[in-house]
Write a protein that holds these residues in place. Structure first.
Motif, PDB file in Angstrom:
ATOM      1  N   PRO A   1      38.287  43.638  24.629  1.00  0.00           N
ATOM      2  CA  PRO A   1      38.611  44.628  25.663  1.00  0.00           C
ATOM      3  C   PRO A   1      39.014  43.960  26.969  1.00  0.00           C
ATOM      4  O   PRO A   1      38.361  43.012  27.411  1.00  0.00           O
ATOM      5  CB  PRO A   1      37.298  45.400  25.831  1.00  0.00           C
ATOM      6  N   MET A   2      40.081  44.453  27.565  1.00  0.00           N
ATOM      7  CA  MET A   2      40.503  43.934  28.871  1.00  0.00           C
ATOM      8  C   MET A   2      40.934  45.104  29.750  1.00  0.00           C
ATOM      9  O   MET A   2      41.937  45.767  29.461  1.00  0.00           O
ATOM     10  CB  MET A   2      41.654  42.932  28.705  1.00  0.00           C
TER      11      MET A   2
ATOM     12  N   VAL B   1      44.546  46.225  30.783  1.00  0.00           N
ATOM     13  CA  VAL B   1      45.468  45.665  29.786  1.00  0.00           C
ATOM     14  C   VAL B   1      45.395  46.439  28.466  1.00  0.00           C
ATOM     15  O   VAL B   1      46.397  46.979  27.997  1.00  0.00           O
ATOM     16  CB  VAL B   1      45.162  44.172  29.501  1.00  0.00           C
TER      17      VAL B   1
ATOM     18  N   LYS C   1      28.480  43.947  24.200  1.00  0.00           N
ATOM     19  CA  LYS C   1      29.209  42.711  24.512  1.00  0.00           C
ATOM     20  C   LYS C   1      28.563  42.115  25.754  1.00  0.00           C
ATOM     21  O   LYS C   1      28.483  42.773  26.795  1.00  0.00           O
ATOM     22  CB  LYS C   1      30.686  43.005  24.751  1.00  0.00           C
TER      23      LYS C   1
ATOM     24  N   HIS D   1      30.503  36.539  25.154  1.00  0.00           N
ATOM     25  CA  HIS D   1      31.458  35.718  25.906  1.00  0.00           C
ATOM     26  C   HIS D   1      30.605  34.670  26.612  1.00  0.00           C
ATOM     27  O   HIS D   1      29.823  35.008  27.513  1.00  0.00           O
ATOM     28  CB  HIS D   1      32.232  36.606  26.903  1.00  0.00           C
TER      29      HIS D   1
ATOM     30  N   ARG E   1      30.201  32.676  28.974  1.00  0.00           N
ATOM     31  CA  ARG E   1      30.188  32.264  30.374  1.00  0.00           C
ATOM     32  C   ARG E   1      29.174  33.145  31.100  1.00  0.00           C
ATOM     33  O   ARG E   1      28.921  34.277  30.673  1.00  0.00           O
ATOM     34  CB  ARG E   1      31.556  32.464  31.047  1.00  0.00           C
TER      35      ARG E   1
ATOM     36  N   TYR F   1      35.254  33.400  35.339  1.00  0.00           N
ATOM     37  CA  TYR F   1      36.144  32.927  34.272  1.00  0.00           C
ATOM     38  C   TYR F   1      36.400  31.428  34.383  1.00  0.00           C
ATOM     39  O   TYR F   1      37.294  30.896  33.741  1.00  0.00           O
ATOM     40  CB  TYR F   1      37.461  33.715  34.289  1.00  0.00           C
TER      41      TYR F   1
ATOM     42  N   SER G   1      33.470  35.178  21.842  1.00  0.00           N
ATOM     43  CA  SER G   1      34.649  35.442  22.675  1.00  0.00           C
ATOM     44  C   SER G   1      34.809  34.310  23.676  1.00  0.00           C
ATOM     45  O   SER G   1      33.815  33.815  24.215  1.00  0.00           O
ATOM     46  CB  SER G   1      34.440  36.767  23.416  1.00  0.00           C
ATOM     47  N   GLY G   2      36.035  33.930  23.910  1.00  0.00           N
ATOM     48  CA  GLY G   2      36.303  32.984  24.989  1.00  0.00           C
ATOM     49  C   GLY G   2      37.180  31.829  24.582  1.00  0.00           C
ATOM     50  O   GLY G   2      36.814  31.008  23.746  1.00  0.00           O
ATOM     51  N   ASP G   3      38.371  31.796  25.163  1.00  0.00           N
ATOM     52  CA  ASP G   3      39.269  30.634  25.086  1.00  0.00           C
ATOM     53  C   ASP G   3      39.875  30.386  23.704  1.00  0.00           C
ATOM     54  O   ASP G   3      40.321  29.265  23.436  1.00  0.00           O
ATOM     55  CB  ASP G   3      38.551  29.360  25.560  1.00  0.00           C
ATOM     56  N   VAL G   4      39.888  31.382  22.854  1.00  0.00           N
ATOM     57  CA  VAL G   4      40.576  31.196  21.568  1.00  0.00           C
ATOM     58  C   VAL G   4      42.051  31.526  21.789  1.00  0.00           C
ATOM     59  O   VAL G   4      42.407  32.684  22.063  1.00  0.00           O
ATOM     60  CB  VAL G   4      39.972  32.101  20.469  1.00  0.00           C
TER      61      VAL G   4
ATOM     62  N   LEU H   1      36.668  37.373  18.889  1.00  0.00           N
ATOM     63  CA  LEU H   1      37.402  38.235  19.808  1.00  0.00           C
ATOM     64  C   LEU H   1      38.477  37.398  20.495  1.00  0.00           C
ATOM     65  O   LEU H   1      38.217  36.245  20.880  1.00  0.00           O
ATOM     66  CB  LEU H   1      36.477  38.795  20.896  1.00  0.00           C
TER      67      LEU H   1
ATOM     68  N   LEU I   1      45.324  38.522  36.518  1.00  0.00           N
ATOM     69  CA  LEU I   1      44.773  38.795  35.193  1.00  0.00           C
ATOM     70  C   LEU I   1      43.620  37.879  34.863  1.00  0.00           C
ATOM     71  O   LEU I   1      43.635  37.193  33.869  1.00  0.00           O
ATOM     72  CB  LEU I   1      45.875  38.583  34.157  1.00  0.00           C
ATOM     73  N   ASP I   2      42.637  37.850  35.708  1.00  0.00           N
ATOM     74  CA  ASP I   2      41.552  36.942  35.379  1.00  0.00           C
ATOM     75  C   ASP I   2      40.201  37.621  35.378  1.00  0.00           C
ATOM     76  O   ASP I   2      39.182  36.982  35.349  1.00  0.00           O
ATOM     77  CB  ASP I   2      41.550  35.738  36.320  1.00  0.00           C
ATOM     78  N   SER I   3      40.168  38.937  35.389  1.00  0.00           N
ATOM     79  CA  SER I   3      38.858  39.579  35.342  1.00  0.00           C
ATOM     80  C   SER I   3      38.992  41.077  35.189  1.00  0.00           C
ATOM     81  O   SER I   3      40.076  41.615  35.052  1.00  0.00           O
ATOM     82  CB  SER I   3      38.078  39.297  36.620  1.00  0.00           C
ATOM     83  N   CYS I   4      37.844  41.765  35.231  1.00  0.00           N
ATOM     84  CA  CYS I   4      37.878  43.222  35.211  1.00  0.00           C
ATOM     85  C   CYS I   4      37.819  43.767  36.632  1.00  0.00           C
ATOM     86  O   CYS I   4      37.650  44.946  36.839  1.00  0.00           O
ATOM     87  CB  CYS I   4      36.709  43.757  34.384  1.00  0.00           C
TER      88      CYS I   4
END
Ligand SMILES: Cc1cc2nc3c(=O)[nH]c(=O)nc-3n(C[C@H](O)[C@H](O)[C@H](O)COP(=O)(O)O)c2cc1C
Length: 354
Positions: free
Chosen positions: A16-17, A20, A140, A170, A172, A178, A201-204, A223, A344-347
């Motif tokens: 989820p973003m 986006v 999550k 995720h 972090r 991020y 989740s993270g960096d895939v 994810l 585009l680096d967060s919610c």
């Protein structure tokens, strides 16, 4: 992967973003194949339970997306419960609780990653929701709230005891935002601790990343968020590799078509101006690494109308397909008309109604 009796196949989730993964973006990517589960943007329970039209719109999904999860955020148990019931009522297959958003306006009200530093509250919320809905409840989470207090494993245990049926991590912390790299060893630790399925989740961003994370952690699902904006075919490519096929390689025509298709979906769903804004966002992420991509991004950012956007996409792809240098025409500095693509680096950018 199975969440209760819901088969997530392949075990790949479009992460989820906020801002986006609206219905248009999810539909666009789902049509590419390889996605086992889609999740809504995080939706404010404050908005939902006050019948805010924007929040209600965020629950819409295409039938072909199924299985589909609605993700809610908030800190108030009663509102969380009512919002969860609303998600079940609109036909969501799964209800997901956001325990990861680091945005101050979310955390301030006890929601998002704020729940990681108040596990009794999280417990109350999860138990309340669990009693109210019949669809599976998932969460999550992040590694923890504070860098010096990593409590993902403890949180996962609490969640499992409350009847949560899938845990996504995720790796972090809230403090980290991020920055740095996601800690996938925590995914391994959670997987070893709980019985319910666990995803990381993270960096895939590549096929190899996905397989390495599976190998290292033995997690059930993976994810992918930002990586899917840069490469919307990543799920399909991983699925191909899982099946022993050569991974699908998109042609230039596929890349042009996906932008045009996205624009069509957006325009069917929202007014012209926000559709152009979202288009800029994807075009910006998506053309990184393509010949002339940075010039194309400038040109697209300076587009003001639907026809301009369409012409410029066609022109760009025609030019590079012919092997010519893309110069692109643009009128320069009127960015504010339709807005620069949001960061585009967060919610953080998401609107929260309180
Ligand atoms: C723009 C943006 C918005 C996000 N919004 C949400 C959200 O609404 N709910 C959520 O659980 N995570 C959200 N995240 C976190 C992602 O789902 C994901 O966990 C994180 O970006 C790490 O994965 P990635 O490296 O594959 O992007 C967001 C991330 C980004 C970049």
């Amino acid at each position: 992967m199975k969440i209760r009796d819901i088969v997530i196949n392949p075990p790949l989730v479009l992460s989820p973003m906020a801002g986006v993964t609206d219905v248009a973006f999810r539909g666009l990517l789902k049509r590419r194949g390889g996605i086992g589960l889609t999740v809504s943007e995080f939706i404010s329970v404050e908005g939902l339970t006050r019948n805010n039209p924007k929040s209600k719109r965020q629950m819409r999904f295409y039938d072909y997306e199924r299985p589909f999860a609605v993700q809610i955020f908030g800190g108030q148990p009663e509102r969380m419960r009512i919002a969860a019931e609303m998600a079940e009522e609109v036909g969501a297959d799964i209800l997901d609780v956001n325990c990861g958003c680091p945005a101050p306006k979310v955390v301030k009200h006890g929601g998002g990653s704020g729940l990681l530093r108040d596990l009794p509250r999280l417990e109350t919320i999860l138990k309340g929701i669990k009693q109210a809905i019949t669809i599976p409840l998932t969460i999550k989470i992040r590694a923890g709230y504070y860098d010096n207090h990593i409590n993902a494993v403890e949180t996962a245990k609490v969640a499992e005891q409350c009847g949560v049926e899938h845990i996504a991590l995720h790796g972090r912390t809230k403090e980290q935002g991020y920055k740095g790299r996601a800690d996938w060893d925590l995914v391994r630790q959670i997987k070893e601790t709980v019985k319910v399925p666990v995803s990381g989740s993270g960096d895939v961003v590549t096929i190899e990343d996905a397989f390495a994370r599976w190998r290292e952690t033995k997690c059930d699902g993976i994810l992918i968020g930002r990586g899917a904006m840069a490469n919307p075919w990543i799920f399909r490519q991983i699925e191909d590799t899982l099946a022993g096929r050569e991974p699908f390689q998109p042609t230039l025509a596929d890349k042009r078509d996906i932008l045009l298709e996205y624009f069509e979906l957006l325009r069917a769903d929202m007014p012209e101006l926000p559709a152009i804004g979202r288009m800029k966002q994807l075009a910006g992420q998506f053309t990184r690494g393509l010949t002339g991509g940075s010039r194309f991004r400038q040109v697209i950012y300076h587009s003001h109308s639907v026809s301009e956007v369409l012409e410029r996409i066609e022109d760009y792809f025609e030019t590079i397909a012919a092997g010519r240098t893309y110069i692109g025409e643009s009128d320069g500095d009127a960015m504010s008309d339709t807005g620069e693509a949001p960061a585009l680096d967060s919610c953080e950018a998401a609107t929260v109604e309180v």
